[in-house]
Motif scaffolding. Structure first.
Motif, PDB file in Angstrom:
ATOM      1  N   VAL A  95       4.657 -17.104  -5.863  1.00 34.89           N
ATOM      2  CA  VAL A  95       6.003 -16.523  -5.905  1.00 34.89           C
ATOM      3  C   VAL A  95       6.042 -15.237  -5.097  1.00 34.89           C
ATOM      4  CG1 VAL A  95       7.735 -15.458  -7.405  1.00 34.89           C
ATOM      5  CG2 VAL A  95       6.646 -17.602  -8.090  1.00 34.89           C
ATOM      6  N   GLU A  96       5.042 -14.380  -5.297  1.00 36.64           N
ATOM      7  CA  GLU A  96       4.965 -13.119  -4.551  1.00 36.64           C
ATOM      8  C   GLU A  96       4.751 -13.385  -3.058  1.00 36.64           C
ATOM      9  OE1 GLU A  96       5.012  -9.304  -3.369  1.00 36.64           O
ATOM     10  OE2 GLU A  96       5.642 -10.110  -5.307  1.00 36.64           O
ATOM     11  N   LEU A  97       3.957 -14.401  -2.753  1.00 38.38           N
ATOM     12  CA  LEU A  97       3.702 -14.745  -1.359  1.00 38.38           C
ATOM     13  C   LEU A  97       4.987 -15.181  -0.661  1.00 38.38           C
ATOM     14  CD1 LEU A  97       1.452 -15.059   0.769  1.00 38.38           C
ATOM     15  CD2 LEU A  97       1.186 -17.425  -0.021  1.00 38.38           C
ATOM     16  N   ALA A  98       5.793 -15.979  -1.349  1.00 39.64           N
ATOM     17  CA  ALA A  98       7.068 -16.419  -0.773  1.00 39.64           C
ATOM     18  C   ALA A  98       8.005 -15.232  -0.550  1.00 39.64           C
ATOM     19  CB  ALA A  98       7.716 -17.459  -1.676  1.00 39.64           C
ATOM     20  N   ALA A  99       8.032 -14.311  -1.517  1.00 41.29           N
ATOM     21  CA  ALA A  99       8.879 -13.121  -1.382  1.00 41.29           C
ATOM     22  C   ALA A  99       8.406 -12.261  -0.218  1.00 41.29           C
ATOM     23  CB  ALA A  99       8.872 -12.326  -2.680  1.00 41.29           C
ATOM     24  N   TYR A 100       7.090 -12.137  -0.061  1.00 42.45           N
ATOM     25  CA  TYR A 100       6.543 -11.350   1.054  1.00 42.45           C
ATOM     26  C   TYR A 100       6.910 -11.988   2.388  1.00 42.45           C
ATOM     27  CZ  TYR A 100       3.136  -9.371   4.283  1.00 42.45           C
ATOM     28  OH  TYR A 100       2.541  -8.765   5.362  1.00 42.45           O
ATOM     29  N   ALA A 101       6.815 -13.318   2.476  1.00 39.58           N
ATOM     30  CA  ALA A 101       7.168 -14.012   3.714  1.00 39.58           C
ATOM     31  C   ALA A 101       8.636 -13.776   4.070  1.00 39.58           C
ATOM     32  CB  ALA A 101       6.876 -15.503   3.584  1.00 39.58           C
ATOM     33  N   GLU A 102       9.489 -13.776   3.054  1.00 36.86           N
ATOM     34  CA  GLU A 102      10.909 -13.530   3.293  1.00 36.86           C
ATOM     35  C   GLU A 102      11.137 -12.103   3.790  1.00 36.86           C
ATOM     36  OE1 GLU A 102      14.855 -14.189   3.758  1.00 36.86           O
ATOM     37  OE2 GLU A 102      13.280 -15.661   3.346  1.00 36.86           O
ATOM     38  N   ARG A 103      10.433 -11.138   3.202  1.00 39.29           N
ATOM     39  CA  ARG A 103      10.562  -9.751   3.651  1.00 39.29           C
ATOM     40  C   ARG A 103      10.101  -9.605   5.095  1.00 39.29           C
ATOM     41  NH1 ARG A 103       8.347  -8.748  -1.500  1.00 39.29           N
ATOM     42  NH2 ARG A 103       6.314  -8.177  -0.608  1.00 39.29           N
TER      43      ARG A 103
ATOM     44  N   ARG B  93      10.140 -11.945   7.423  1.00 39.51           N
ATOM     45  CA  ARG B  93      11.137 -12.554   8.302  1.00 39.51           C
ATOM     46  C   ARG B  93      12.308 -11.597   8.546  1.00 39.51           C
ATOM     47  NH1 ARG B  93       9.580 -17.403   5.560  1.00 39.51           N
ATOM     48  NH2 ARG B  93      11.142 -17.057   3.934  1.00 39.51           N
ATOM     49  N   ASP B  94      12.734 -10.932   7.473  1.00 39.01           N
ATOM     50  CA  ASP B  94      13.824  -9.962   7.609  1.00 39.01           C
ATOM     51  C   ASP B  94      13.409  -8.803   8.517  1.00 39.01           C
ATOM     52  OD1 ASP B  94      15.373 -11.504   5.953  1.00 39.01           O
ATOM     53  OD2 ASP B  94      15.005 -10.294   4.154  1.00 39.01           O
ATOM     54  N   ALA B  95      12.177  -8.320   8.334  1.00 41.37           N
ATOM     55  CA  ALA B  95      11.694  -7.196   9.136  1.00 41.37           C
ATOM     56  C   ALA B  95      11.580  -7.575  10.607  1.00 41.37           C
ATOM     57  CB  ALA B  95      10.341  -6.720   8.608  1.00 41.37           C
ATOM     58  N   LYS B  96      11.133  -8.792  10.886  1.00 40.70           N
ATOM     59  CA  LYS B  96      11.004  -9.230  12.277  1.00 40.70           C
ATOM     60  C   LYS B  96      12.361  -9.347  12.948  1.00 40.70           C
ATOM     61  CE  LYS B  96       6.609 -11.678  11.735  1.00 40.70           C
ATOM     62  NZ  LYS B  96       5.938 -13.001  11.725  1.00 40.70           N
ATOM     63  N   ARG B  97      13.352  -9.766  12.179  1.00 37.14           N
ATOM     64  CA  ARG B  97      14.703  -9.847  12.745  1.00 37.14           C
ATOM     65  C   ARG B  97      15.222  -8.464  13.137  1.00 37.14           C
ATOM     66  NH1 ARG B  97      15.529 -14.252   8.981  1.00 37.14           N
ATOM     67  NH2 ARG B  97      16.174 -12.778   7.351  1.00 37.14           N
TER      68      ARG B  97
ATOM     69  N   ARG C  20       7.701  -6.055  14.221  1.00 41.55           N
ATOM     70  CA  ARG C  20       6.812  -7.210  14.393  1.00 41.55           C
ATOM     71  C   ARG C  20       5.517  -7.078  13.607  1.00 41.55           C
ATOM     72  NH1 ARG C  20       9.812 -11.042  15.792  1.00 41.55           N
ATOM     73  NH2 ARG C  20       7.938 -12.190  16.364  1.00 41.55           N
ATOM     74  N   VAL C  21       5.056  -5.852  13.399  1.00 41.56           N
ATOM     75  CA  VAL C  21       3.775  -5.626  12.713  1.00 41.56           C
ATOM     76  C   VAL C  21       4.049  -4.975  11.361  1.00 41.56           C
ATOM     77  CG1 VAL C  21       1.535  -4.482  12.817  1.00 41.56           C
ATOM     78  CG2 VAL C  21       2.604  -5.358  14.919  1.00 41.56           C
ATOM     79  N   PRO C  22       3.476  -5.506  10.262  1.00 39.02           N
ATOM     80  CA  PRO C  22       3.694  -4.885   8.949  1.00 39.02           C
ATOM     81  C   PRO C  22       3.193  -3.450   8.926  1.00 39.02           C
ATOM     82  CG  PRO C  22       2.655  -7.039   8.723  1.00 39.02           C
ATOM     83  CD  PRO C  22       2.617  -6.693  10.177  1.00 39.02           C
ATOM     84  N   ARG C  23       3.916  -2.601   8.236  1.00 38.34           N
ATOM     85  CA  ARG C  23       3.453  -1.231   8.067  1.00 38.34           C
ATOM     86  C   ARG C  23       2.214  -1.209   7.184  1.00 38.34           C
ATOM     87  NH1 ARG C  23       8.672   1.444   5.644  1.00 38.34           N
ATOM     88  NH2 ARG C  23       8.566  -0.560   4.547  1.00 38.34           N
ATOM     89  N   LYS C  24       1.331  -0.256   7.448  1.00 30.79           N
ATOM     90  CA  LYS C  24       0.064  -0.196   6.707  1.00 30.79           C
ATOM     91  C   LYS C  24       0.295  -0.006   5.212  1.00 30.79           C
ATOM     92  CE  LYS C  24      -4.449   2.079   6.700  1.00 30.79           C
ATOM     93  NZ  LYS C  24      -5.298   3.126   7.307  1.00 30.79           N
ATOM     94  N   ILE C  25       1.362   0.724   4.845  1.00 35.67           N
ATOM     95  CA  ILE C  25       1.608   1.004   3.426  1.00 35.67           C
ATOM     96  C   ILE C  25       2.323  -0.141   2.720  1.00 35.67           C
ATOM     97  CG2 ILE C  25       1.696   3.493   3.805  1.00 35.67           C
ATOM     98  CD1 ILE C  25       4.764   3.268   3.638  1.00 35.67           C
ATOM     99  N   GLU C  26       2.724  -1.163   3.486  1.00 33.38           N
ATOM    100  CA  GLU C  26       3.465  -2.266   2.883  1.00 33.38           C
ATOM    101  C   GLU C  26       2.514  -3.202   2.152  1.00 33.38           C
ATOM    102  OE1 GLU C  26       6.530  -5.843   4.238  1.00 33.38           O
ATOM    103  OE2 GLU C  26       5.552  -4.597   5.736  1.00 33.38           O
ATOM    104  N   PRO C  27       2.756  -3.474   0.865  1.00 31.20           N
ATOM    105  CA  PRO C  27       1.903  -4.418   0.139  1.00 31.20           C
ATOM    106  C   PRO C  27       1.881  -5.778   0.820  1.00 31.20           C
ATOM    107  CG  PRO C  27       3.320  -3.228  -1.380  1.00 31.20           C
ATOM    108  CD  PRO C  27       3.800  -2.902   0.005  1.00 31.20           C
TER     109      PRO C  27
END
Length: 210
Positions: free
Chosen positions: A73-81, A83-87, A91-98
């Protein structure tokens, strides 16, 4: 073979009991949020002696499934976040982002599992784990107090994390200093478990510990 296929074998009464145990090992190989050996140990800790009792074996599988389902469930939520960030151009997750791609806690029972893992790692110091002496001392305090550290000890955890993140960075690619890299990596893993064990709720702080 997939996690689900191994899980079905665990429940298959037509199979010899030893093969069902091996199937559980296959499940753990595919989902081991606190490390392979610690995950196996924690399952026995919460489910009972599953190597000889079928009821305990099924409890162990159910516990592992429940944790994995929460992680998915958390993995799916992370993938959605992401996708939103890439839009938005990130392109690269922030280091502080879980980052939930690599589970680093026992979802649904993070604090209790982390306390178990701290004890497991301390017990295996020198064989499985070779962490820094100051980290081991903090881990021992965490275990003795049931996950309650003073403000000064929390600050020491943060300072040690910064130190070993730097050490791991300078010890890595391209000129790998394996002794220092492994010491830093194992120290950071133990510090991560200390942080999970001392978290005020059942969350996984700093999932991006790697």
């Amino acid at each position: 073979m997939s996690f689900g296929a191994y899980a079905r074998r665990v429940r298959d009464h037509s199979l010899p009991y030893g093969r069902r145990i091996n199937a559980l090992a296959g499940c753990v190989e595919r989902y081991r949020p606190i490390g392979y050996l610690a995950t196996f140990g924690y399952l026995e800790h919460i489910a009972g002696p599953f190597r000889r009792e079928e009821a305990a074996l099924l409890r162990a599988l159910d516990a592992l499934l429940a944790s994995r389902d929460r992680w998915l469930v958390e993995l799916a939520a992370y993938a959605e976040r992401r996708r939103d960030a890439k839009r938005l151009g990130q392109r690269v997750p922030r280091k502080i982002e879980p980052n939930a791609n690599s589970p680093a806690c026992w979802y649904g029972d993070a604090r209790r599992a982390a306390i178990y893992t701290v004890g497991f790692l301390l017990l295996n110091q020198g064989r499985v784990v070779k962490a820094d002496a100051d980290v081991l001392q903090l881990a021992s305090i965490c275990l003795e107090t049931g996950g309650h550290l003073s403000a000064a000890e929390h600050e020491q955890v943060r300072g040690l994390r910064r130190h070993f993140e730097r050490l791991r960075g300078v010890s890595g690619w391209p000129d790998v200093d394996w002794p220092n890299w492994q010491k830093a990596n194992q120290s950071l893993w133990l510090l991560h478990q200390v942080r999970c064990a001392t978290a005020p709720d059942d969350a996984c702080p700093g999932l991006s510990w790697k």
